[in-house]
Design a protein around this motif. Structure first.
Motif, PDB file in Angstrom:
ATOM      1  N   PRO A 101      36.154  44.366  35.973  1.00 19.23           N
ATOM      2  CA  PRO A 101      36.542  43.806  34.674  1.00 19.23           C
ATOM      3  C   PRO A 101      35.379  43.563  33.721  1.00 19.23           C
ATOM      4  N   ASN A 102      34.159  43.546  34.223  1.00 22.47           N
ATOM      5  CA  ASN A 102      33.004  43.315  33.353  1.00 22.47           C
ATOM      6  C   ASN A 102      32.744  44.539  32.490  1.00 22.47           C
ATOM      7  N   ASN A 103      32.823  44.351  31.158  1.00 28.55           N
ATOM      8  CA  ASN A 103      32.557  45.415  30.184  1.00 28.55           C
ATOM      9  C   ASN A 103      33.483  46.617  30.365  1.00 28.55           C
ATOM     10  N   LEU A 104      34.685  46.379  30.835  1.00 26.71           N
ATOM     11  CA  LEU A 104      35.658  47.458  30.975  1.00 26.71           C
ATOM     12  C   LEU A 104      36.108  47.896  29.581  1.00 26.71           C
ATOM     13  N   PRO A 105      36.085  49.201  29.267  1.00 27.39           N
ATOM     14  CA  PRO A 105      36.485  49.678  27.940  1.00 27.39           C
ATOM     15  C   PRO A 105      37.918  49.275  27.597  1.00 27.39           C
ATOM     16  N   THR A 106      38.182  49.152  26.315  1.00 20.48           N
ATOM     17  CA  THR A 106      39.511  48.758  25.835  1.00 20.48           C
ATOM     18  C   THR A 106      40.582  49.738  26.295  1.00 20.48           C
ATOM     19  N   ASP A 107      40.269  51.041  26.258  1.00 15.50           N
ATOM     20  CA  ASP A 107      41.248  52.052  26.675  1.00 15.50           C
ATOM     21  C   ASP A 107      41.689  51.845  28.114  1.00 15.50           C
ATOM     22  N   ASP A 108      40.745  51.473  28.990  1.00 12.12           N
ATOM     23  CA  ASP A 108      41.090  51.256  30.396  1.00 12.12           C
ATOM     24  C   ASP A 108      41.969  50.026  30.567  1.00 12.12           C
ATOM     25  N   ILE A 119      43.785  41.930  25.414  1.00 12.46           N
ATOM     26  CA  ILE A 119      42.447  42.546  25.484  1.00 12.46           C
ATOM     27  C   ILE A 119      41.479  41.835  24.547  1.00 12.46           C
ATOM     28  N   ALA A 120      41.969  41.405  23.372  1.00 14.45           N
ATOM     29  CA  ALA A 120      41.109  40.710  22.408  1.00 14.45           C
ATOM     30  C   ALA A 120      40.550  39.424  22.994  1.00 14.45           C
ATOM     31  N   VAL A 121      41.360  38.718  23.775  1.00 12.97           N
ATOM     32  CA  VAL A 121      40.900  37.478  24.415  1.00 12.97           C
ATOM     33  C   VAL A 121      39.768  37.773  25.389  1.00 12.97           C
ATOM     34  N   ILE A 122      39.902  38.824  26.180  1.00 14.27           N
ATOM     35  CA  ILE A 122      38.885  39.190  27.171  1.00 14.27           C
ATOM     36  C   ILE A 122      37.591  39.607  26.492  1.00 14.27           C
ATOM     37  N   LYS A 123      37.685  40.423  25.444  1.00 12.97           N
ATOM     38  CA  LYS A 123      36.490  40.898  24.743  1.00 12.97           C
ATOM     39  C   LYS A 123      35.777  39.748  24.029  1.00 12.97           C
ATOM     40  N   ASN A 124      36.530  38.797  23.516  1.00 18.66           N
ATOM     41  CA  ASN A 124      35.926  37.623  22.891  1.00 18.66           C
ATOM     42  C   ASN A 124      35.148  36.811  23.915  1.00 18.66           C
ATOM     43  N   TYR A 125      35.682  36.703  25.131  1.00 18.54           N
ATOM     44  CA  TYR A 125      35.018  36.005  26.230  1.00 18.54           C
ATOM     45  C   TYR A 125      33.692  36.691  26.582  1.00 18.54           C
ATOM     46  N   GLU A 126      33.697  38.035  26.609  1.00 16.34           N
ATOM     47  CA  GLU A 126      32.480  38.783  26.936  1.00 16.34           C
ATOM     48  C   GLU A 126      31.447  38.676  25.831  1.00 16.34           C
ATOM     49  N   LYS A 128      30.818  36.191  24.041  1.00 19.39           N
ATOM     50  CA  LYS A 128      30.160  34.884  24.140  1.00 19.39           C
ATOM     51  C   LYS A 128      29.301  34.759  25.392  1.00 19.39           C
ATOM     52  N   GLY A 129      29.112  35.866  26.105  1.00 15.21           N
ATOM     53  CA  GLY A 129      28.247  35.842  27.283  1.00 15.21           C
ATOM     54  C   GLY A 129      28.971  35.626  28.589  1.00 15.21           C
ATOM     55  N   GLY A 130      30.290  35.599  28.564  1.00 20.84           N
ATOM     56  CA  GLY A 130      31.050  35.374  29.790  1.00 20.84           C
ATOM     57  C   GLY A 130      31.047  36.594  30.701  1.00 20.84           C
ATOM     58  N   ARG A 131      31.052  36.332  32.019  1.00 24.86           N
ATOM     59  CA  ARG A 131      31.093  37.406  33.006  1.00 24.86           C
ATOM     60  C   ARG A 131      32.038  37.013  34.130  1.00 24.86           C
ATOM     61  N   PHE A 132      32.641  38.031  34.722  1.00 33.87           N
ATOM     62  CA  PHE A 132      33.523  37.819  35.865  1.00 33.87           C
ATOM     63  C   PHE A 132      32.706  37.992  37.138  1.00 33.87           C
ATOM     64  N   LYS A 133      32.502  36.897  37.864  1.00 34.02           N
ATOM     65  CA  LYS A 133      31.696  36.948  39.076  1.00 34.02           C
ATOM     66  C   LYS A 133      32.544  37.151  40.321  1.00 34.02           C
ATOM     67  N   GLU A 134      33.817  36.777  40.244  1.00 29.10           N
ATOM     68  CA  GLU A 134      34.737  37.001  41.357  1.00 29.10           C
ATOM     69  C   GLU A 134      36.144  37.193  40.807  1.00 29.10           C
ATOM     70  N   LYS A 135      37.045  37.659  41.670  1.00 25.13           N
ATOM     71  CA  LYS A 135      38.386  38.014  41.220  1.00 25.13           C
ATOM     72  C   LYS A 135      39.096  36.861  40.515  1.00 25.13           C
ATOM     73  N   SER A 136      38.960  35.671  41.057  1.00 26.16           N
ATOM     74  CA  SER A 136      39.678  34.522  40.509  1.00 26.16           C
ATOM     75  C   SER A 136      39.286  34.206  39.068  1.00 26.16           C
ATOM     76  N   ASP A 137      38.102  34.691  38.627  1.00 26.91           N
ATOM     77  CA  ASP A 137      37.690  34.461  37.248  1.00 26.91           C
ATOM     78  C   ASP A 137      38.619  35.165  36.263  1.00 26.91           C
ATOM     79  N   VAL A 138      39.184  36.296  36.677  1.00 28.26           N
ATOM     80  CA  VAL A 138      40.123  37.019  35.815  1.00 28.26           C
ATOM     81  C   VAL A 138      41.371  36.171  35.594  1.00 28.26           C
ATOM     82  N   LYS A 139      41.773  35.470  36.620  1.00 23.09           N
ATOM     83  CA  LYS A 139      42.974  34.633  36.545  1.00 23.09           C
ATOM     84  C   LYS A 139      42.781  33.482  35.567  1.00 23.09           C
ATOM     85  N   LYS A 140      41.539  33.079  35.335  1.00 24.46           N
ATOM     86  CA  LYS A 140      41.257  31.958  34.448  1.00 24.46           C
ATOM     87  C   LYS A 140      41.447  32.316  32.980  1.00 24.46           C
TER      88      LYS A 140
END
Length: 320
Positions: A101-108, A119-126, A128-140
């Protein structure tokens, strides 16, 4: 009692008016009850409220970072997307695959079945410097509901960053300018402020202190004397020790121990005023010093003090 009853008794006109008002109140109550019942059953009014809530959520993504999409929002979103050109083909083309999920393109993300708003929510998170370190972070992510996460979770594969790589990146950021232009070796007895400032960890103030201490000392005999300068810590010394040297000892100022007075001798950093007075008094009582070993006869001077001051002394029969 009869007198009170005369106040409460209505005449014919007042009785008719009371019954008319009572009938009006009853009619209004019945009409109000029917209107409320119809409003609850009205699907259009309910959809309008859901649409207003969904529109508010879509325009306030950043203001509600911890809010989850409700089921009504997701259902409405799917209905809206369905009427947009090409939306049906995107839903039909949903394909699950292993992804980071880290830096995954919008098309994917779209191929995985996410809407543009999610997708806009995820890209906004990235951004701001956010990163997914484990699976459960996606759920957040509040744009990912339980149902969608359950579908994606088996395919999430996050690459683990090694600690070595992380430290290397930080080191590169901190010392990049020093690695690209390493300072050449500098003779601390003949250098100026600008030369000292080219060394790692040496600023304008510290450079001036080093030159001031060199003047008071009479010159450096060895680079270890830099540790005696106020502000040169062990860490700073370790940074600069390989880029400094003492090659010119000719300029070191010498003190004739047999001619100097106690006041002048006490100004040297390696001797206290008390030590200087003892040296001069011993000389006056026992005659001139012939070599450095004569200072040990005083008895009150430590071997360390004698060793440190020795390079700066000359004697009457010394040819230096």
């Amino acid at each position: 009692m009869k007198r009170l009853w005369t106040y409460l008794r209505f005449n014919k006109t007042e009785q008719n008016g009371f019954f008319v008002i009572l009938v009006i109140i009853i009619l209004f109550s019945i009409v109000y009850s029917l209107v409320r019942r119809n409003d609850k059953k009205d699907p259009i009014a309910h959809q309008v409220r859901v649409f207003e809530q969904s529109f508010h959520d879509s325009t306030g993504l950043v203001d509600y970072p911890n809010k989850k999409f409700s089921g009504a929002d997701v259902d409405l979103e799917e209905k809206v997307v369905a009427v947009q050109p090409g939306a049906e083909s995107k839903k039909e083309g949903t394909k699950l695959f292993y992804f980071d999920p880290n830096n995954l393109p919008t098309d994917d993300w779209q191929k995985l079945g996410l809407s543009a708003k999610q997708i806009a929510v995820i890209k906004n998170y990235e951004r701001k410097g956010g990163r997914f370190k484990e699976k459960s972070d996606v759920k957040k992510m509040y744009s990912i509901n339980e149902k969608l996460y359950s579908k994606l979770e088996p395919y999430i594969s996050i690459k683990k960053e090694t600690a070595t790589a992380s430290r290397t990146d930080k080191t590169t950021l901190l010392y990049d300018k020093f690695e690209t232009s390493k300072a050449e070796q500098i003779d601390i007895n003949i250098c100026d402020t600008n030369a000292l400032m080219s060394l790692k960890g040496i600023g304008a103030i510290l450079a001036k202190r080093i030159l001031k201490y060199k003047e008071v000392l009479g010159g450096f005999c060895r680079i270890e004397q830099l540790k005696e300068v106020y502000g040169v810590t062990s860490e700073t010394y370790d940074l600069i020790k390989d880029n400094v040297m003492v090659s010119n000892l000719e300029g070191i100022k010498k003190i004739n121990i047999n001619q100097i007075d106690a006041n002048s001798l006490g100004k040297h950093p390696y001797l206290s005023p008390k030590d200087a007075k003892l040296i001069v008094n011993y000389r006056d009582q026992h005659g001139n010093y012939t070599n450095i070993e004569d200072l040990t006869k005083i008895g009150t001077l430590s071997d360390l003090a004698i060793a440190k001051i020795a390079p700066y002394l000359i004697f009457e029969n010394d040819s230096r």
